[in-house]
Design a protein around this motif. Structure first.
Motif, short mmCIF file in Angstrom:
data_model
loop_
_atom_site.label_atom_id
_atom_site.label_comp_id
_atom_site.label_asym_id
_atom_site.label_seq_id
_atom_site.Cartn_x
_atom_site.Cartn_y
_atom_site.Cartn_z
N ILE A 110 5.07 -2.95 29.27
CA ILE A 110 6.35 -3.14 29.93
C ILE A 110 6.15 -4.12 31.08
CG2 ILE A 110 8.26 -2.04 31.14
CD1 ILE A 110 7.60 0.54 29.71
N ASP A 111 6.84 -5.25 31.00
CA ASP A 111 6.70 -6.31 32.01
C ASP A 111 5.25 -6.72 32.18
OD1 ASP A 111 9.44 -6.36 32.45
OD2 ASP A 111 9.34 -4.84 34.03
N GLY A 112 4.52 -6.76 31.07
CA GLY A 112 3.13 -7.20 31.09
C GLY A 112 2.12 -6.13 31.43
N ALA A 113 2.57 -4.95 31.84
CA ALA A 113 1.65 -3.87 32.22
C ALA A 113 1.53 -2.86 31.08
CB ALA A 113 2.16 -3.16 33.48
N ASP A 114 0.33 -2.33 30.90
CA ASP A 114 0.07 -1.36 29.84
C ASP A 114 0.93 -0.12 30.05
OD1 ASP A 114 -1.00 0.01 27.74
OD2 ASP A 114 -2.86 0.55 28.75
N ALA A 115 1.63 0.31 28.99
CA ALA A 115 2.50 1.49 29.07
C ALA A 115 2.07 2.56 28.08
CB ALA A 115 3.95 1.08 28.83
N GLY A 116 0.82 2.52 27.65
CA GLY A 116 0.31 3.57 26.78
C GLY A 116 0.55 3.27 25.31
N ALA A 117 0.33 4.28 24.49
CA ALA A 117 0.44 4.14 23.04
C ALA A 117 1.20 5.33 22.47
CB ALA A 117 -0.94 4.03 22.40
N ARG A 118 1.74 5.16 21.28
CA ARG A 118 2.45 6.20 20.56
C ARG A 118 1.95 6.23 19.11
NH1 ARG A 118 3.86 5.54 25.14
NH2 ARG A 118 5.95 5.70 26.06
N GLN A 119 2.03 7.38 18.48
CA GLN A 119 1.72 7.51 17.06
C GLN A 119 3.03 7.47 16.27
OE1 GLN A 119 -2.00 6.94 17.09
NE2 GLN A 119 -1.30 7.83 15.15
N VAL A 120 3.10 6.60 15.28
CA VAL A 120 4.32 6.40 14.50
C VAL A 120 4.00 6.67 13.03
CG1 VAL A 120 6.02 4.71 13.73
CG2 VAL A 120 5.27 4.72 16.11
N GLY A 164 0.84 -1.20 0.00
CA GLY A 164 0.00 0.00 0.00
C GLY A 164 0.86 1.24 0.00
N THR A 165 0.26 2.36 0.28
CA THR A 165 0.99 3.63 0.36
C THR A 165 1.35 3.89 1.80
OG1 THR A 165 -1.09 4.84 0.57
CG2 THR A 165 -0.18 4.56 -1.64
N ASN A 166 2.60 4.33 2.03
CA ASN A 166 3.07 4.59 3.38
C ASN A 166 2.79 6.02 3.78
OD1 ASN A 166 4.03 2.21 4.51
ND2 ASN A 166 5.95 2.32 3.38
N GLY A 167 1.55 6.43 3.70
CA GLY A 167 1.18 7.76 4.14
C GLY A 167 0.43 7.71 5.46
N GLY A 168 0.49 8.78 6.24
CA GLY A 168 -0.22 8.84 7.51
C GLY A 168 0.58 8.22 8.63
N SER A 169 -0.13 7.77 9.66
CA SER A 169 0.54 7.23 10.84
C SER A 169 -0.22 6.02 11.36
CB SER A 169 0.63 8.30 11.94
OG SER A 169 -0.68 8.70 12.35
N ALA A 170 0.41 5.32 12.28
CA ALA A 170 -0.20 4.14 12.89
C ALA A 170 -0.01 4.22 14.40
CB ALA A 170 0.44 2.87 12.35
N ARG A 171 -0.95 3.66 15.12
CA ARG A 171 -0.89 3.62 16.58
C ARG A 171 -0.08 2.40 17.01
NH1 ARG A 171 -4.65 5.00 21.00
NH2 ARG A 171 -4.47 3.44 22.65
N VAL A 172 0.87 2.62 17.91
CA VAL A 172 1.71 1.55 18.43
C VAL A 172 1.48 1.46 19.94
CG1 VAL A 172 4.07 0.77 18.83
CG2 VAL A 172 3.45 1.77 16.63
N ASN A 173 1.04 0.29 20.41
CA ASN A 173 0.78 0.07 21.83
C ASN A 173 2.00 -0.56 22.50
OD1 ASN A 173 -2.01 0.92 21.67
ND2 ASN A 173 -2.43 -1.02 20.64
#
Length: 684
Positions: free
Chosen positions: A217-227, A205-214
């Motif tokens: 850390i050690d099994g506990a939720d550490a939030g998300a980042r936009q990549v 596909g086209t590599n435009g825009g961004s994706a959410r990365v979850n």
């Protein structure tokens, strides 16, 4: 077989060649000199040479050899997507049945699997092909068929097998999202952040825009980042403790996905403490004080702040204040302003004489509740009216003094709980079910009763000796004796005093390797090894989720107190997750970015060059199964709607028949006849 003529000389070859040379000279001279009967002498010499050369007729008896065709079926991890493997197996069965109808043809089938043992070898299709033909002469090879999705990672520039035909399983124009860990920090300072460089691509596909990365850390939720798609993007993750932190990274599914196996990755980052700040407050001088000081000062990673209370307030004399000590005890600075800056606070035989206001003890209790670490090493003062148990610290201390002081020799014993606890498990010389401890005796125990926590060591009559407890987010330990220095001095053989105190301090400071409740997973030799540490009599059931999302239970077996282990097959590359509902762990089979899952789309580009060079072709099974033809070697092996294999017509010699062309009696008659002819011609 057409017969051939061969020679078996009756004399050595040099002699035969000498005779031929002599005959040529004599006959030639006779012709030059015009001698009568020269031609007859030439015939006589020819008869002699033939008789000596031993001519014979040779007939070889041969039997035809079977040709060999190989079908290589791809069973690698990428073939688990959708119905690829089922379609490949169905095609292989139909192709094998078709080739079996060909006369004088042997059909071999080889499979290609993913290597989960850690080698990043990808799909080794041509290695499987070469192995299947290792015992076959090149002249017998009819050809090969590769049934695959096209993702083959050992394609040579030139194939020695002709022809190589490829049948591609899958669909044209597939799309997939892929997460790649480009780079990752291996170490980081505890309390700081580590950087991980990631990349998310939408393949096809086209590599435009961004994706959410979850992140986890050690099994506990550490939030998300936009990549950003198609670009290397740094992600910072906090490192909260010493030891290994397992960071799981998962990209959200793309608009079209073949699999989520390449959307996940795991990175292990080792947390290293910059400096450990320890506050040691000693009461009256005692033999054990030097033990604590030597232990803490001997560790270069520890910043030790040590105060000894040599002069209680009630002791009054005329000594000038400036001569009492080198520095004034900075109580406000230590127990109010900078209390949170310490990783561990130790009270060594300290009694409450009014030096510290009760508000400071409340601060220490609050420090523990908020995640701090407190160790109380007690002497006789703990049983008296000046005990620090009678301060606000009582809310965090797990053992209450009874006022009794047991003054008799005893050997410290590791309790049943202690045999399972990481602080006291496997201490050198400890007692077991079959033997008493081999270490030296102590001579004093401060009587106390457990209020909370775990008693991991005991003294006479099973009285608590070492009690450990978790209070709020922090931890507390009470050592109810001041006799540990006897082990350090080697009394009666001594004991593991340094190791015990080291473990105790690191457990208090939340060293992950000393956690009582812990679930770990690791890949070893193609298996997933699971270990569960627990203080409970029975661990909760553990479930494994493999890279393809399939769940299965992992039975655990008790191997020693507090430790249960189990294993399961890990025959796929990627992330394996294990959980018991409360704790979880992950393990990665293979490298961070294995070839096998780098691009899982079906393709005809990878095999196009080698098949064309070999005289074969690449065909998509979605276009239909091509016709199979047997073609003579040297002719075209592919065409519109068909694929060919070679008919080699190879054979082997089973026997050889040899018939003399000039038997001995015939040679004798021929020789005599030619000699008489020559004599007669010369006599005219």
């Amino acid at each position: 077989m057409i017969p051939t003529i061969a020679f078996a000389p009756h004399v050595p070859l040099p002699v035969l060649w000498g005779v031929i040379a002599l005959a040529a000279v004599l006959v030639g001279y006779g012709f030059i000199a015009g001698a009568r009967g020269a031609w007859a002498r030439g015939i006589a010499f020819l008869a002699l040479i033939l008789a000596l050369a031993g001519p014979m007729i040779v007939r070889e008896n041969r039997e035809p050899l079977t040709d060999v065709a190989v079908i290589v079926v791809d069973h690698s991890q990428s073939m688990q997507i959708g119905n690829r493997r089922a379609e490949a197996d169905k095609t292989a069965a139909a192709l094998k049945a078709r080739l079996k109808r060909e006369p004088n043809l042997e059909v071999r089938v080889a499979t290609v699997s993913t290597n989960p043992a850690g080698e990043d070898s990808g799909t080794q299709g041509f290695a499987a092909l070469n192995a299947a033909l290792a015992d076959v002469a090149p002249g017998r090879v009819a050809g090969a068929f590769l049934i695959t999705d096209g993702e083959v990672h050992d394609v040579p520039p030139k194939s020695h097998v002709a022809p190589v035909q490829a049948l591609i399983v899958g669909r044209r124009g597939e799309r997939d999202r892929k997460l790649t860990v480009v780079d990752a920090a291996r170490y980081a300072i505890v309390g700081q952040k580590a950087e991980i460089m990631v990349r998310v691509d939408d393949l096809g596909g086209t590599n435009g825009g961004s994706a959410r990365v979850n992140l986890r850390i050690d099994g506990a939720d550490a939030g998300a980042r936009q990549v950003a798609l198609g670009r290397n993007t740094p992600i910072e993750v906090p490192v909260g403790h010493e030891g290994e932190s397992v960071v799981e990274i998962e990209a959200e599914p793309g608009p079209e996905e073949l699999t989520l196996q390449n959307n996940r990755a795991v990175v292990a980052i080792n947390g290293v403490r910059d400096r450990l700040r320890v506050l040691l407050v000693s009461g009256e001088p005692n033999a054990g004080e030097r033990v604590w000081r030597n232990l803490l000062k001997g560790d270069p990673s520890v910043d030790l702040v040590h105060f000894t209370i040599l002069r209680p307030p009630e002791k009054q004399d005329d000594t000038p204040i400036r001569e009492l000590s080198l520095i004034v005890f900075p109580t406000r600075e230590l127990f109010q302003d900078k209390l949170d800056g310490f990783d561990l606070i130790i009270f060594d035989r300290y009694s409450e004489h009014g030096i510290l206001p009760l508000a400071y003890f409340e601060n220490i209790a609050g420090y523990v509740y908020e995640g701090g670490a407190l160790l109380v090493s007690s002497g006789p003062e703990f049983a008296g009216p000046m005990s620090i148990y009678h301060t606000p610290l009582t809310s965090v201390l797990p053992a209450q003094p009874t006022g009794e002081i047991v003054a008799k020799p005893f050997k410290p014993m590791v309790t049943a709980k202690g045999l399972a606890h990481p602080v006291t498990r496997d201490l050198a010389g400890a007692n077991t079910d079959k033997s008493p401890p081999s270490w030296g005796r102590w001579f004093r125990l401060i009587g106390a009763q457990r209020v909370t926590g775990d008693v991991v060591m005991s003294g006479p009559n099973d009285k608590p000796l070492l009690v450990l407890d978790r209070i709020g987010q922090g931890r507390v330990a009470e050592l109810l004796s001041d006799q540990g220095w006897l082990w350090a001095r080697g009394f009666e053989g001594g004991g593991p005093e340094a190791e015990l105190l080291r473990r105790l301090a690191h457990w208090l400071m939340k060293e992950p390797e000393l956690e009582e409740e812990k679930l770990t997973a690791a890949i070893a030799g193609g298996d997933l090894a699971v270990e569960r540490r627990t203080m409970a009599d029975q661990p909760p059931p553990v479930t494994m989720t493999d890279p393809s999302g399939k769940q299965s239970p992992v039975p655990l077996t008790k191997v020693e107190p507090g430790i249960w282990r189990g294993s399961a097959k890990a025959d796929e590359l990627g992330l394996y997750r294990v959980t018991d509902g409360k704790l979880s762990a992950v393990a990665a089979a293979g490298p961070l970015n294995p070839k096998e899952v780098a691009d899982m789309r079906a393709t005809d580009r990878v095999l196009a060059g080698v098949t064309e060079q070999s005289g074969g072709a690449v065909r998509w099974l979605s276009d239909g199964m091509p016709e199979i033809r047997r073609v003579e070697r040297g002719r075209r092996m592919t065409g519109d709607g068909w694929m060919g294999i070679a008919a080699n017509q190879a054979s082997r010699v089973t026997s050889v028949d040899e018939t003399p062309l000039l038997p001995a009696w015939a040679a004798l008659l021929l020789l005599l006849g030619t000699l008489m002819l020559a004599w007669r011609q010369e006599g005219r």
